[in-house]
Design an enzyme around this catalytic site. Structure first.
Site, PDB file in Angstrom:
ATOM      1  N   ASP A  47      69.470  89.080  75.820  1.00 25.23           N
ATOM      2  CA  ASP A  47      69.444  88.692  77.239  1.00 25.23           C
ATOM      3  C   ASP A  47      68.555  87.454  77.342  1.00 25.23           C
ATOM      4  OD1 ASP A  47      69.277  88.741  80.197  1.00 25.23           O
ATOM      5  OD2 ASP A  47      69.996  90.783  80.018  1.00 25.23           O
ATOM      6  N   TYR A 107      83.772  84.366  91.328  1.00 28.04           N
ATOM      7  CA  TYR A 107      83.519  85.596  90.557  1.00 28.04           C
ATOM      8  C   TYR A 107      84.837  86.231  90.112  1.00 28.04           C
ATOM      9  CZ  TYR A 107      81.673  90.213  89.282  1.00 28.04           C
ATOM     10  OH  TYR A 107      81.350  91.362  88.598  1.00 28.04           O
ATOM     11  N   THR A 133      73.254  98.887  90.379  1.00 26.44           N
ATOM     12  CA  THR A 133      72.367  98.109  89.496  1.00 26.44           C
ATOM     13  C   THR A 133      71.736  97.005  90.358  1.00 26.44           C
ATOM     14  OG1 THR A 133      73.944  96.367  88.945  1.00 26.44           O
ATOM     15  CG2 THR A 133      74.058  98.383  87.601  1.00 26.44           C
ATOM     16  N   LYS A 168      86.236  86.745  86.250  1.00 29.51           N
ATOM     17  CA  LYS A 168      86.444  88.076  85.675  1.00 29.51           C
ATOM     18  C   LYS A 168      87.922  88.320  85.353  1.00 29.51           C
ATOM     19  CE  LYS A 168      82.263  89.819  85.512  1.00 29.51           C
ATOM     20  NZ  LYS A 168      81.671  90.209  84.213  1.00 29.51           N
ATOM     21  N   ASP A 190      70.926  82.667  75.468  1.00 31.35           N
ATOM     22  CA  ASP A 190      71.690  82.329  76.673  1.00 31.35           C
ATOM     23  C   ASP A 190      73.165  82.345  76.269  1.00 31.35           C
ATOM     24  OD1 ASP A 190      73.119  81.067  78.683  1.00 31.35           O
ATOM     25  OD2 ASP A 190      71.577  79.555  79.068  1.00 31.35           O
ATOM     26  N   VAL A 191      73.938  83.268  76.842  1.00 33.09           N
ATOM     27  CA  VAL A 191      75.331  83.427  76.398  1.00 33.09           C
ATOM     28  C   VAL A 191      76.236  82.250  76.778  1.00 33.09           C
ATOM     29  CG1 VAL A 191      75.350  85.959  76.266  1.00 33.09           C
ATOM     30  CG2 VAL A 191      75.896  84.820  78.447  1.00 33.09           C
TER      31      VAL A 191
HETATM   32  P1  NAI Z   1      72.576  92.893  86.230  1.00 34.97           P
HETATM   33  O1  NAI Z   1      72.379  91.682  87.061  1.00 34.97           O
HETATM   34  O2  NAI Z   1      71.660  94.046  86.391  1.00 34.97           O
HETATM   35  O3  NAI Z   1      72.628  92.517  84.679  1.00 34.97           O
HETATM   36  C1  NAI Z   1      73.257  91.356  84.186  1.00 34.97           C
HETATM   37  C2  NAI Z   1      72.462  90.841  83.006  1.00 34.97           C
HETATM   38  O4  NAI Z   1      73.090  89.659  82.488  1.00 34.97           O
HETATM   39  C3  NAI Z   1      71.022  90.455  83.403  1.00 34.97           C
HETATM   40  O5  NAI Z   1      70.078  91.130  82.611  1.00 34.97           O
HETATM   41  C4  NAI Z   1      71.004  88.960  83.188  1.00 34.97           C
HETATM   42  O6  NAI Z   1      69.741  88.453  82.751  1.00 34.97           O
HETATM   43  C5  NAI Z   1      72.072  88.776  82.111  1.00 34.97           C
HETATM   44  N1  NAI Z   1      72.509  87.378  82.095  1.00 34.97           N
HETATM   45  C6  NAI Z   1      72.857  86.601  83.159  1.00 34.97           C
HETATM   46  N2  NAI Z   1      73.103  85.344  82.753  1.00 34.97           N
HETATM   47  C7  NAI Z   1      72.913  85.328  81.404  1.00 34.97           C
HETATM   48  C8  NAI Z   1      72.987  84.317  80.432  1.00 34.97           C
HETATM   49  N3  NAI Z   1      73.314  83.053  80.742  1.00 34.97           N
HETATM   50  N4  NAI Z   1      72.717  84.636  79.146  1.00 34.97           N
HETATM   51  C9  NAI Z   1      72.369  85.910  78.807  1.00 34.97           C
HETATM   52  N5  NAI Z   1      72.266  86.910  79.693  1.00 34.97           N
HETATM   53  C10 NAI Z   1      72.530  86.616  80.978  1.00 34.97           C
HETATM   54  O7  NAI Z   1      74.084  93.355  86.532  1.00 34.97           O
HETATM   55  P2  NAI Z   1      74.916  94.608  86.017  1.00 34.97           P
HETATM   56  O8  NAI Z   1      75.407  95.286  87.205  1.00 34.97           O
HETATM   57  O9  NAI Z   1      74.187  95.350  84.979  1.00 34.97           O
HETATM   58  O10 NAI Z   1      76.160  93.834  85.376  1.00 34.97           O
HETATM   59  C11 NAI Z   1      76.604  93.991  84.039  1.00 34.97           C
HETATM   60  C12 NAI Z   1      78.040  93.481  83.971  1.00 34.97           C
HETATM   61  O11 NAI Z   1      78.876  94.320  84.774  1.00 34.97           O
HETATM   62  C13 NAI Z   1      78.234  92.069  84.514  1.00 34.97           C
HETATM   63  O12 NAI Z   1      79.151  91.377  83.699  1.00 34.97           O
HETATM   64  C14 NAI Z   1      78.827  92.297  85.889  1.00 34.97           C
HETATM   65  O13 NAI Z   1      79.583  91.206  86.350  1.00 34.97           O
HETATM   66  C15 NAI Z   1      79.673  93.523  85.631  1.00 34.97           C
HETATM   67  N6  NAI Z   1      80.009  94.270  86.819  1.00 34.97           N
HETATM   68  C16 NAI Z   1      79.016  94.838  87.588  1.00 34.97           C
HETATM   69  C17 NAI Z   1      79.334  95.577  88.704  1.00 34.97           C
HETATM   70  C18 NAI Z   1      78.290  96.211  89.560  1.00 34.97           C
HETATM   71  O14 NAI Z   1      78.631  96.641  90.683  1.00 34.97           O
HETATM   72  N7  NAI Z   1      77.055  96.346  89.121  1.00 34.97           N
HETATM   73  C19 NAI Z   1      80.754  95.772  89.097  1.00 34.97           C
HETATM   74  C20 NAI Z   1      81.703  95.137  88.221  1.00 34.97           C
HETATM   75  C21 NAI Z   1      81.339  94.429  87.135  1.00 34.97           C
END
Ligand code: NAI
Length: 259
Positions: free
Chosen positions: A42, A158, A192, A162, A68-69
């Site tokens: 992360d 978004y 989350t 996706k 950084d992804v």
């Molecule tokens: P979150 O915001 O808690 O976690 C996302 C993580 O990705 C964070 O720790 C962030 O630092 C990391 N991140 C962001 N940009 C980055 C980069 N450039 N390089 C490396 N890491 C990076 O969100 P959550 O909910 O845990 O999301 C996880 C996945 O699930 C995401 O892809 C999100 O789009 C997807 N998702 C989430 C939903 C929700 O309702 N929570 C619903 C549908 C999909």
């Protein structure tokens, strides 16, 4: 540090991105509990070290490595770290992502590009960097979103980023077969920091509570989900029990896609 030799993912060498986020933390813990050896990645080094301490204290084989992804160089460096450490990889879990809620006509080019870089280009970069380390039986799990399969107002950047993950998953499944399986998970709203921060823009008080409630009410199961309700599917798809499954996208959304 103990190496687990039992469990659904016993000994599987696994990379999880977005490791310190809401779903990422739970994924790192549950993959470890299923017996996987995990490298979590992360942006935030301090949060990553904290997670590493926590999981190692519980006896798990977990290492954090910041990257950084969106950066080709950093993703390649992460793959180099994995190659050096394990000389191969079994599971790649592309979970990192960001959200933006804005009308299409108000979205800037920078916002559009950022969403597509973090959510879509990252998956391309990671597959390209890690697939060469994966042999027969490898599994890639990509986190898309229900928003990538259904049009929602204010979700052009978004949703399209996706949606790209869904098609990228299918093309990768074709091209990487028969050795590596590639599948996608499309969560609905999961509790989350991502949707919590998103909803924090609604005025505080009852209105915010109502907006949160509405996210759940739109689903037949009448609630938002928990990370612990998404990760088990990823564990199944990563495991050898899913050995005949590739190129599929699965909703985990409380029935929203059926409604
Ligand atoms: P979150 O915001 O808690 O976690 C996302 C993580 O990705 C964070 O720790 C962030 O630092 C990391 N991140 C962001 N940009 C980055 C980069 N450039 N390089 C490396 N890491 C990076 O969100 P959550 O909910 O845990 O999301 C996880 C996945 O699930 C995401 O892809 C999100 O789009 C997807 N998702 C989430 C939903 C929700 O309702 N929570 C619903 C549908 C999909």
């Amino acid at each position: 540090m103990s190496t687990t030799t039992t469990g659904r993912l016993a000994g599987k060498r696994t990379v999880i991105t977005g490791a310190t986020g809401g779903m990422g933390r739970v994924a790192c813990r549950m993959f470890c509990e299923a017996g996987a050896r995990v490298i979590g990645s992360d942006l935030d080094e301090a949060a990553g070290r904290g997670l590493e301490e926590e999981l190692r204290a519980a006896g798990h084989d977990f290492t954090f490595k910041a990257a950084d992804v969106t950066s080709e160089a950093e993703v390649e460096a992460l793959a180099g770290f994995v190659r050096q450490r394990w000389d191969g990889l079994d599971v790649l879990y592309n979970n990192a992502g960001i959200i933006l809620g804005k009308p299409l006509l108000g979205t800037t080019v920078e916002e559009w590009d950022r969403l597509h870089a973090v959510n879509t280009r990252s998956v391309f970069l990671a597959i390209r960097a890690f697939a060469p380390l994966m042999g027969a039986g490898g599994s890639i799990v990509n986190i898309s979103s229900g928003g990538g399969a259904r049009a929602m107002r204010n979700m052009s950047a978004y949703g399209s980023s996706k949606a790209g993950v869904i098609l990228l998953t299918k093309v990768a499944a074709l091209e990487l077969a028969p050795d590596i399986r590639v599948n996608a998970i499309l969560p609905g709203t999961i509790d989350t920091p991502m949707p919590r921060n998103f909803i924090s823009r609604v005025p505080a008080g009852g209105e915010r509570e109502a907006a949160w409630q509405a996210l759940g009410d739109g689903r037949p199961l009448k609630r938002v989900g928990l990370p612990e309700e998404v990760v088990p599917l990823a564990i199944f798809l990563a495991s050898d029990e899913a050995s005949f499954i590739t190129g599929v996208d699965y909703f985990v959304d409380g029935g929203r896609a059926a409604a």
